[in-house]
Design an enzyme around this catalytic site. Structure first.
Site, PDB file in Angstrom:
ATOM      1  N   ARG A  80       0.843  -1.201   0.000  1.00  0.00           N
ATOM      2  CA  ARG A  80       0.000   0.000   0.000  1.00  0.00           C
ATOM      3  C   ARG A  80       0.872   1.243   0.000  1.00  0.00           C
ATOM      4  O   ARG A  80       0.589   2.243  -0.655  1.00  0.00           O
ATOM      5  CB  ARG A  80      -0.949   0.005   1.218  1.00  0.00           C
ATOM      6  CG  ARG A  80      -1.568   1.377   1.483  1.00  0.00           C
ATOM      7  CD  ARG A  80      -2.792   1.343   2.382  1.00  0.00           C
ATOM      8  NE  ARG A  80      -2.668   0.461   3.530  1.00  0.00           N
ATOM      9  CZ  ARG A  80      -1.918   0.720   4.617  1.00  0.00           C
ATOM     10  NH1 ARG A  80      -1.234   1.841   4.721  1.00  0.00           N
ATOM     11  NH2 ARG A  80      -1.857  -0.145   5.604  1.00  0.00           N
ATOM     12  N   TYR A 106     -17.180  17.243 -13.980  1.00  0.00           N
ATOM     13  CA  TYR A 106     -17.588  15.830 -13.996  1.00  0.00           C
ATOM     14  C   TYR A 106     -18.605  15.571 -12.879  1.00  0.00           C
ATOM     15  O   TYR A 106     -18.414  16.022 -11.734  1.00  0.00           O
ATOM     16  CB  TYR A 106     -16.328  14.968 -13.818  1.00  0.00           C
ATOM     17  CG  TYR A 106     -16.581  13.497 -13.777  1.00  0.00           C
ATOM     18  CD1 TYR A 106     -16.984  12.812 -14.913  1.00  0.00           C
ATOM     19  CD2 TYR A 106     -16.417  12.780 -12.602  1.00  0.00           C
ATOM     20  CE1 TYR A 106     -17.215  11.451 -14.876  1.00  0.00           C
ATOM     21  CE2 TYR A 106     -16.639  11.412 -12.554  1.00  0.00           C
ATOM     22  CZ  TYR A 106     -17.048  10.750 -13.693  1.00  0.00           C
ATOM     23  OH  TYR A 106     -17.272   9.404 -13.649  1.00  0.00           O
ATOM     24  N   ASP A 145      -8.154  19.037 -13.667  1.00  0.00           N
ATOM     25  CA  ASP A 145      -8.494  17.676 -14.084  1.00  0.00           C
ATOM     26  C   ASP A 145      -8.201  17.606 -15.586  1.00  0.00           C
ATOM     27  O   ASP A 145      -8.909  18.200 -16.399  1.00  0.00           O
ATOM     28  CB  ASP A 145      -9.970  17.389 -13.783  1.00  0.00           C
ATOM     29  CG  ASP A 145     -10.372  15.957 -14.115  1.00  0.00           C
ATOM     30  OD1 ASP A 145      -9.792  15.375 -15.047  1.00  0.00           O
ATOM     31  OD2 ASP A 145     -11.284  15.428 -13.448  1.00  0.00           O
ATOM     32  N   LYS A 201      -9.631   6.541 -18.548  1.00  0.00           N
ATOM     33  CA  LYS A 201     -10.053   7.058 -19.843  1.00  0.00           C
ATOM     34  C   LYS A 201      -8.922   6.886 -20.873  1.00  0.00           C
ATOM     35  O   LYS A 201      -8.530   5.787 -21.162  1.00  0.00           O
ATOM     36  CB  LYS A 201     -10.511   8.500 -19.694  1.00  0.00           C
ATOM     37  CG  LYS A 201     -11.465   8.721 -18.491  1.00  0.00           C
ATOM     38  CD  LYS A 201     -12.783   7.961 -18.593  1.00  0.00           C
ATOM     39  CE  LYS A 201     -13.558   7.918 -17.283  1.00  0.00           C
ATOM     40  NZ  LYS A 201     -13.792   9.181 -16.626  1.00  0.00           N
TER      41      LYS A 201
HETATM   42  C1  LIG Z   1     -14.155   9.569 -15.345  1.00  0.00           C
HETATM   43  C2  LIG Z   1     -13.742  10.889 -14.827  1.00  0.00           C
HETATM   44  C3  LIG Z   1     -13.426  11.082 -13.475  1.00  0.00           C
HETATM   45  C4  LIG Z   1     -13.549   9.966 -12.460  1.00  0.00           C
HETATM   46  O1  LIG Z   1     -12.663   8.932 -12.702  1.00  0.00           O
HETATM   47  P1  LIG Z   1     -12.932   7.401 -12.297  1.00  0.00           P
HETATM   48  O2  LIG Z   1     -11.708   6.708 -12.783  1.00  0.00           O
HETATM   49  O3  LIG Z   1     -14.193   6.971 -12.982  1.00  0.00           O
HETATM   50  O4  LIG Z   1     -13.084   7.359 -10.814  1.00  0.00           O
HETATM   51  C5  LIG Z   1     -13.017  12.335 -13.082  1.00  0.00           C
HETATM   52  N1  LIG Z   1     -12.940  13.365 -13.948  1.00  0.00           N
HETATM   53  C6  LIG Z   1     -13.249  13.230 -15.253  1.00  0.00           C
HETATM   54  C7  LIG Z   1     -13.134  14.404 -16.165  1.00  0.00           C
HETATM   55  C8  LIG Z   1     -13.650  11.997 -15.739  1.00  0.00           C
HETATM   56  O5  LIG Z   1     -13.980  11.868 -17.033  1.00  0.00           O
END
Ligand SMILES: *Cc1c(COP(=O)(O)O)cnc(C)c1O
Length: 389
Positions: free
Chosen positions: A52, A104, A176, A201
């Site tokens: 961890r 998001y 982000d 993604k």
């Molecule tokens: C999918 C997404 C998240 C969250 O990510 P997870 O891996 O699903 O927890 C945060 N910000 C954006 C812009 C996203 O597309």
């Protein structure tokens, strides 16, 4: 090869943080599943003690991500949400956060339904309007949360100006960067303090792994993030880290095709007699086009559009596609289609959605890397079927 940043991005995507294994010469980073590590004497270990706290597969991924974002430090997490949660761990009760009004949905939920319980407060505003951002700051504002391009309207936020406003107010600017990826946009170079990613993604890229990351240039911030990473324990497993490392090797190739396909599809949709509006920052009539040209290297693979027909037709179209899969998420090699008001953004109250410009009939597309003619033909036959139905 420690001075990784002397190489071009495409080279670093493959090699940064990933020397052949010193013991075996294995070209790919091994998946270290061991949870615990032998110590030479009590308290004296060889870099790893408990998985961890630190794991060699994870460490290679973190070095790779730091290099790609032009950062010095990276931390990875079990999901994008776990990364975002960790950023919020830096705050204290009473602190205030300014965030975009079209961030998001999961981030909005985490802010408003989890962290309000701990006496944090939030203002959600149109961050494309710098005057509104300045006005939203209060003496207790410690964080500015930025997404760009935004989801699903692909608005473009000015990272450099927003970071400047945050810093004048003694607050952190966190970006982000999930939609753009470091291949197209590097927020740390524009003075952001932390970059947040959903590795799920484009970085993973194959819709087969969930993960998150935080990257920074500040050793002080990284130490704090590392403390929470280890204390909270939402760390990714070694298999997940391996899959993301594997995905990143082709990130530049995939992003080039995602961008090319989205550019062609957006132009085709814009000319389409059944389409009333297309949202893609690569189109000249997009309000953020100039800014996107300045702060991004290309315009990404995400686009949205509206049909002229009633919103019921939209639902039928999304169900009639054969190549585009009707599904949430984005950034994989396969094309996805969805209706945000019924799916990804259903948890946002309708009046808030409409106020933010998100119409019921909006369709969001994650353009994959298939052949562009097949993508166009698929949308055409789905539109035809939906209209005659
Ligand atoms: C999918 C997404 C998240 C969250 O990510 P997870 O891996 O699903 O927890 C945060 N910000 C954006 C812009 C996203 O597309």
């Amino acid at each position: 090869m420690t001075a990784d940043n002397k190489f071009h991005f495409n080279t670093r995507a493959i090699h940064a943080g990933q020397k052949p294994d010193s013991k075996t010469g294995a070209v790919n980073t091994p998946i270290y599943t061991s949870t615990t590590y032998q110590q030479d004497s009590p308290g004296k270990h060889r870099g790893f003690e408990y998985s961890r706290t630190g794991n060699p597969t994870r460490e290679n991924l973190e070095k790779n991500l730091a290099s790609l974002e032009n950062g010095t430090h990276a931390r990875t997490f079990a999901s994008g949400m776990a990364s975002i949660n960790t950023v919020l761990n830096l705050l204290q009760s009473g602190d205030h956060v300014v965030a975009g009004n079209d961030i998001y949905g999961g981030t909005h939920r985490l802010f408003t339904r989890v962290f309000t319980q701990y006496d944090l407060t939030f203002s959600f505003i149109d961050t494309t309007n710098l005057k509104k951002v300045e006005d939203a700051f209060k003496s207790e504002t410690r964080l500015l949360w930025v997404e760009t391009p935004t989801n699903p309207l692909l608005r473009i936020n000015d990272i450099e100006s927003l970071a400047e406003i945050a810093h004048l107010n003694d607050a952190l600017c966190v970006v982000d960067n999930t939609f753009a990826t470091p291949y197209l946009q590097r927020p740390l170079d524009m003075n952001a303090d932390i970059v947040s990613h959903s590795l799920t993604k484009y970085l993973g890229g194959h819709s087969d792994v969930i993960g998150g990351a935080l990257i920074t240039n500040s050793e002080k911030l990284d130490k704090k993030l590392g403390f929470y990473q280890n204390s909270v324990g939402a760390t990714p497993g070694p298999q997940e880290c391996y899959l993301v490392l594997r995905g990143i090797k082709t990130l530049p190739l995939r992003m080039e095709r995602h961008c090319e396909n989205a550019r062609k599809l957006s132009r085709w949709l814009q000319e389409h007699p059944q389409v009333s509006k297309v949202y893609y920052p690569g189109l000249k009539n997009h309000p953020g086009h100039k800014l996107a040209e300045k702060q991004m290297d290309d315009f990404g693979g995400m686009l949205s559009f509206e049909l002229k027909a009633a919103k019921e037709t939209t639902g039928k179209m999304c169900t009639a596609t054969q190549i585009f899969t009707l599904a949430e998420s984005l950034g994989g090699v396969e094309s996805l289609i969805e209706q945000p008001a019924m799916m990804t953004h259903a948890s946002v109250p309708r009046d808030k959605r409409l106020a933010a410009g998100l119409k019921d009939g909006l369709v969001r597309v994650s353009t994959g890397v298939e052949h562009i003619d097949d993508l166009k033909n698929d949308l055409q036959q789905a539109i035809d079927k939906a209209i005659t139905d």
